[in-house]
Scaffold this motif. Structure first.
Motif, PDB file in Angstrom:
ATOM      1  N   TYR A  12       0.908  -1.495  -0.193  1.00 49.88           N
ATOM      2  CA  TYR A  12       0.825  -0.238  -0.323  1.00 49.88           C
ATOM      3  C   TYR A  12       0.928   1.119   0.655  1.00 49.88           C
ATOM      4  CZ  TYR A  12      -3.199   3.454   1.539  1.00 49.88           C
ATOM      5  OH  TYR A  12      -4.047   4.811   1.930  1.00 49.88           O
ATOM      6  N   ASP A  15       2.824   1.620  -3.814  1.00 49.84           N
ATOM      7  CA  ASP A  15       1.740   1.584  -4.670  1.00 49.84           C
ATOM      8  C   ASP A  15       1.391   3.210  -4.819  1.00 49.84           C
ATOM      9  OD1 ASP A  15       0.149   0.241  -7.023  1.00 49.84           O
ATOM     10  OD2 ASP A  15      -1.852   0.957  -5.436  1.00 49.84           O
ATOM     11  N   THR A  16       1.418   3.664  -3.293  1.00 52.63           N
ATOM     12  CA  THR A  16       0.465   4.867  -3.193  1.00 52.63           C
ATOM     13  C   THR A  16       1.403   6.158  -3.658  1.00 52.63           C
ATOM     14  OG1 THR A  16      -0.754   4.038  -1.281  1.00 52.63           O
ATOM     15  CG2 THR A  16      -0.320   6.627  -1.570  1.00 52.63           C
ATOM     16  N   GLU A  17       2.359   5.471  -3.678  1.00 48.27           N
ATOM     17  CA  GLU A  17       3.899   6.412  -3.371  1.00 48.27           C
ATOM     18  C   GLU A  17       4.125   6.998  -5.125  1.00 48.27           C
ATOM     19  OE1 GLU A  17       4.270   9.181  -1.802  1.00 48.27           O
ATOM     20  OE2 GLU A  17       3.581   8.179  -0.116  1.00 48.27           O
ATOM     21  N   GLU A  19       1.843   5.391  -6.744  1.00 46.00           N
ATOM     22  CA  GLU A  19       0.691   6.379  -8.422  1.00 46.00           C
ATOM     23  C   GLU A  19       0.913   8.164  -7.749  1.00 46.00           C
ATOM     24  OE1 GLU A  19      -4.387   6.713  -8.275  1.00 46.00           O
ATOM     25  OE2 GLU A  19      -3.025   5.494  -6.576  1.00 46.00           O
TER      26      GLU A  19
END
Length: 301
Positions: A12, A15-17, A19
């Motif tokens: 998580y 994937d967040t960073e 994006e």
């Protein structure tokens, strides 16, 4: 938490960073088809595997195929060499991602002007084989490993970390490059203060850093026997002990003294995945309410 929970947290986070970085597919891959494994999955496998102490590409691939194919269903369908190539190609992304993770540190840690510098040896091969070793010819060099009290052939990893233990900056240099010249590469922004050991004592470099970069370098007097301020040197030594813990974690848990690389491209990629794995574990451990540098508490039942 369990290791499956840790995997979820790391995925998580990455994937967040990724994006947020907003990298276009063509910026990462100018040509060719899209990979079966997304980049955040590959980076998660690398960082989480390094946290477990799995230091080789083959070891990472085999372990996650055997025990975590449910979390990464596309992994068994990907050839091992394809996985390794994709991981190596992401070396620059790992560096960018590391910078993003540092911004997630608590405000008190992120704004602390005080940091610590040190270095450790990265061995290319056993010392007895160095004369016949053809790896990194013209790049690696002989040096002295103070931790193991013997000479080595390879590189030195120069590190700057926060007082809490987060890796803030990393530079790679040949083994014969002394610690002091690398301070200028590791220096923070103007107003920063760096703590160091006796190897970094130099009035000339201290004045140059203050004049040119606005950074203060505090190091004990070079010779202990003739130290004019032993009490101050003792205090500085105690304040910089935190980086010894970081160096030990990188060297032992993340096996950073050997990267099993045969060229500079893979060497940089594997070095950055170890630093990224340490920073991710440090950050998640702090979010769980644990002392951030006590990484063993992450997987406690």
């Amino acid at each position: 938490m369990t290791f499956d929970d840790y995997l979820l947290h790391v995925f998580y986070l990455f994937d967040t960073e990724l994006e947020a970085l907003n990298l276009t597919p063509r910026a990462l891959r100018p040509r060719g088809p899209a990979p079966a494994l997304c980049d955040s999955e590959v980076l998660t496998i690398e960082a989480a595997g390094e946290f477990l102490g799995i230091a080789t590409d083959a070891g990472l691939y085999e372990h996650f195929c055997r025990y975590h194919s449910g979390e990464f269903p596309a992994l068994p369908r990907v050839d091992r060499t394809t996985f390794c190539r994709q991981a190596a190609n992401l070396w620059a992304v790992k560096r960018l991602l590391h910078e993003r993770l540092l911004r997630r540190l608590p405000a008190a840690a992120a704004e602390d002007p005080l940091s610590i510098v040190d270095s450790f040896a990265l061995h290319v091969c056993r010392f007895t084989r160095a004369r016949k070793c053809r790896l990194f010819k013209g790049r690696a060099a002989y040096g002295f490993d103070a931790a193991e009290h013997h000479h080595f052939y390879g590189f030195r990893v120069h590190l700057r970390c926060s007082c809490q233990g987060a890796c803030l900056a990393v530079e790679l240099a040949p083994g014969n490059v002394a610690d002091l010249p690398m301070v200028h590469e590791l220096a923070p922004g103007p107003g920063g203060v760096m703590l160091a050991d006796r190897n970094y004592w130099s009035p000339r470099d201290r004045e140059a850093l203050a004049r040119e970069q606005g950074v203060r370098l505090l190091a004990p007097f070079r010779k202990r026997a003739t130290d004019p301020t032993p009490l101050l040197s003792t205090l500085l030594g105690r304040l910089r002990e935190r980086i010894e813990t970081v160096n030990g974690q990188l060297a032992v848990r993340f096996d950073c003294k050997r990267t099993w690389a045969r060229d500079l491209w893979h060497l940089c990629s594997r070095l950055w995945r170890k630093v990224l794995g340490h920073t991710a574990a440090f950050l998640i451990n702090g979010l769980q309410g644990n002392p951030p540098l006590q990484l063993a508490r992450l997987l406690e039942a």
